[in-house]
Design a protein around this motif. Structure first.
Motif, PDB file in Angstrom:
ATOM      1  N   LEU A 158       0.837  -1.204   0.000  1.00 13.51           N
ATOM      2  CA  LEU A 158       0.000   0.000   0.000  1.00 13.51           C
ATOM      3  C   LEU A 158       0.871   1.253   0.000  1.00 13.51           C
ATOM      4  N   ASP A 159       1.946   1.231   0.780  1.00 13.70           N
ATOM      5  CA  ASP A 159       2.857   2.373   0.833  1.00 13.70           C
ATOM      6  C   ASP A 159       3.538   2.616  -0.511  1.00 13.70           C
ATOM      7  N   CYS A 160       3.630   1.567  -1.321  1.00 12.36           N
ATOM      8  CA  CYS A 160       4.206   1.711  -2.664  1.00 12.36           C
ATOM      9  C   CYS A 160       3.188   2.239  -3.672  1.00 12.36           C
ATOM     10  N   GLY A 161       1.915   2.287  -3.270  1.00 13.06           N
ATOM     11  CA  GLY A 161       0.872   2.773  -4.168  1.00 13.06           C
ATOM     12  C   GLY A 161      -0.025   1.694  -4.730  1.00 13.06           C
ATOM     13  N   TYR A 162       0.199   0.456  -4.330  1.00 12.78           N
ATOM     14  CA  TYR A 162      -0.562  -0.673  -4.869  1.00 12.78           C
ATOM     15  C   TYR A 162      -1.994  -0.728  -4.325  1.00 12.78           C
ATOM     16  N   TYR A 163      -2.826  -1.454  -5.073  1.00 16.04           N
ATOM     17  CA  TYR A 163      -4.158  -1.837  -4.627  1.00 16.04           C
ATOM     18  C   TYR A 163      -4.103  -3.294  -4.185  1.00 16.04           C
ATOM     19  N   ILE A 164      -5.038  -3.677  -3.321  1.00 14.70           N
ATOM     20  CA  ILE A 164      -5.091  -5.049  -2.819  1.00 14.70           C
ATOM     21  C   ILE A 164      -6.418  -5.682  -3.216  1.00 14.70           C
ATOM     22  N   SER A 165      -6.331  -6.833  -3.855  1.00  9.93           N
ATOM     23  CA  SER A 165      -7.522  -7.514  -4.349  1.00  9.93           C
ATOM     24  C   SER A 165      -7.793  -8.776  -3.536  1.00  9.93           C
ATOM     25  N   PHE A 166      -9.042  -8.916  -3.125  1.00 10.40           N
ATOM     26  CA  PHE A 166      -9.453 -10.074  -2.327  1.00 10.40           C
ATOM     27  C   PHE A 166     -10.287 -11.028  -3.183  1.00 10.40           C
ATOM     28  N   SER A 167     -10.059 -12.302  -2.972  1.00  8.34           N
ATOM     29  CA  SER A 167     -10.789 -13.356  -3.681  1.00  8.34           C
ATOM     30  C   SER A 167     -11.806 -13.988  -2.739  1.00  8.34           C
ATOM     31  N   GLY A 168     -12.388 -15.097  -3.183  1.00  5.20           N
ATOM     32  CA  GLY A 168     -13.365 -15.807  -2.368  1.00  5.20           C
ATOM     33  C   GLY A 168     -12.826 -16.300  -1.044  1.00  5.20           C
ATOM     34  N   ILE A 169     -11.507 -16.363  -0.899  1.00  2.00           N
ATOM     35  CA  ILE A 169     -10.921 -16.814   0.367  1.00  2.00           C
ATOM     36  C   ILE A 169     -11.408 -15.955   1.531  1.00  2.00           C
ATOM     37  N   VAL A 170     -11.634 -14.670   1.273  1.00  2.00           N
ATOM     38  CA  VAL A 170     -12.044 -13.773   2.363  1.00  2.00           C
ATOM     39  C   VAL A 170     -13.404 -14.160   2.938  1.00  2.00           C
ATOM     40  N   SER A 171     -14.162 -14.981   2.219  1.00  2.00           N
ATOM     41  CA  SER A 171     -15.478 -15.422   2.692  1.00  2.00           C
ATOM     42  C   SER A 171     -15.423 -16.737   3.468  1.00  2.00           C
ATOM     43  N   PHE A 172     -14.272 -17.413   3.467  1.00  2.00           N
ATOM     44  CA  PHE A 172     -14.176 -18.721   4.109  1.00  2.00           C
ATOM     45  C   PHE A 172     -14.289 -18.582   5.632  1.00  2.00           C
ATOM     46  N   LYS A 173     -14.913 -19.553   6.270  1.00  2.00           N
ATOM     47  CA  LYS A 173     -15.106 -19.497   7.725  1.00  2.00           C
ATOM     48  C   LYS A 173     -13.781 -19.440   8.477  1.00  2.00           C
ATOM     49  N   ASN A 174     -12.753 -20.106   7.930  1.00  2.00           N
ATOM     50  CA  ASN A 174     -11.464 -20.165   8.622  1.00  2.00           C
ATOM     51  C   ASN A 174     -10.532 -19.010   8.254  1.00  2.00           C
ATOM     52  N   ALA A 175     -11.069 -17.957   7.649  1.00  2.09           N
ATOM     53  CA  ALA A 175     -10.250 -16.847   7.166  1.00  2.09           C
ATOM     54  C   ALA A 175     -10.426 -15.578   7.999  1.00  2.09           C
ATOM     55  N   GLN A 176     -10.701 -15.730   9.291  1.00  2.00           N
ATOM     56  CA  GLN A 176     -10.902 -14.547  10.125  1.00  2.00           C
ATOM     57  C   GLN A 176      -9.651 -13.666  10.176  1.00  2.00           C
ATOM     58  N   ASP A 177      -8.487 -14.291  10.211  1.00  2.00           N
ATOM     59  CA  ASP A 177      -7.252 -13.501  10.221  1.00  2.00           C
ATOM     60  C   ASP A 177      -7.158 -12.614   8.981  1.00  2.00           C
ATOM     61  N   LEU A 178      -7.556 -13.152   7.852  1.00  2.00           N
ATOM     62  CA  LEU A 178      -7.532 -12.371   6.613  1.00  2.00           C
ATOM     63  C   LEU A 178      -8.534 -11.226   6.668  1.00  2.00           C
TER      64      LEU A 178
END
Length: 257
Positions: free
Chosen positions: A168-188
């Motif tokens: 982010l500090d370099c100017g990038y964007y971050i893209s999230f996939s279906g992993i962010v919806s997984f029950k075991n992905a709370q850390d993400l």
């Protein structure tokens, strides 16, 4: 309306559509998807992707070589070749490139060199670079910094906040996939909550990583709204707001010079 910023249109399971990718895109539009970026993993992917994009105003594509391809394929991706292939206005980005030490550590030097060439081409044509990283976050960040890359996407993000902040500090964007919806992905999801809303993108990475409630099934662009739904819960926004925000972010990314 939603944008799928990362879908492998040449790799979709088109059995339900009688082999017709146009029907798959039509089904996605019915689900509210209004823009698609088809992703190359091999230099030759630009041929079928350009044909799809020529038929559809809402489809663009990338040119590049995935870090899991063989050394000979990576070697073909010279900076000059990438620049030449990226001239079309339907080429929206360079990649998917980056580093993957999970699948192979035999050709790390070649991966790094190929990644750097994609960045150089990206800078030459003023188009973003789409970056894949797996088990290689430190080297990925180091190369982005060393090459002064400021225009890109870290796709299918699964890393920690330190990595997110670095790009982010370099100017990038971050893209999230279906992993962010997984029950075991709370850390993400906890990391996602810290990412500024004006730098968030959504993707399917189809045919992989189908979001809940389709986890374990073959993914396709029509499921990208479920990724937006998972993020709308993270950010406490409505689904409509999340669609607008991520669409605007993608438009801003493509307008950057």
């Amino acid at each position: 309306m939603f944008v799928d910023t990362h879908c492998h249109l040449t790799m979709l399971d088109l059995t339900p559509y009688n082999g017709d990718v146009d029907l798959a895109l039509a089904q996605a539009r019915e689900a509210g998807v209004s823009k698609f970026m088809g992703i190359s993993v091999d230099l030759d992917d630009h041929i079928p992707l350009s044909e799809i994009a020529a038929r559809h105003d809402d489809v663009g594509y990338t040119v590049g070589v995935h870090p899991c391809e063989d050394v000979q394929t990576m070697a073909r991706a010279t900076t000059e070749c990438l620049i030449e292939l990226a001239q079309s206005e339907k080429v929206w980005a360079l990649g998917e490139t980056g580093l993957d030490y999970f699948h192979s550590q035999d050709f790390i030097a070649e991966q790094k060199a190929c990644f750097a060439r994609h960045i150089h081409a990206s800078q030459a044509v003023s188009k973003p670079v789409v970056v894949h990283t797996r088990s290689a976050k430190h080297d990925t960040v180091d190369i982005i910094r060393a090459e002064k890359s400021t225009h890109g996407i870290l796709h299918c993000f699964t890393e920690d906040w330190e990595t997110a902040k670095a790009v982010l500090d370099c100017g990038y964007y971050i893209s999230f996939s279906g992993i962010v919806s997984f029950k075991n992905a709370q850390d993400l999801r906890d990391v996602a909550k810290q990412v500024p809303l004006d730098r968030v993108l959504i993707e399917t990475d189809s045919p992989y990583l189908a979001p809940v409630p389709y986890r374990g099934k073959t993914n396709e662009p029509k499921y990208v709204p479920y990724v937006a739904k998972a993020l709308s819960d993270v950010y406490d926004k409505s689904l409509e707001e999340m669609a607008f925000i991520t669409m605007q972010n993608f438009e801003n990314l493509l307008k950057m010079k």
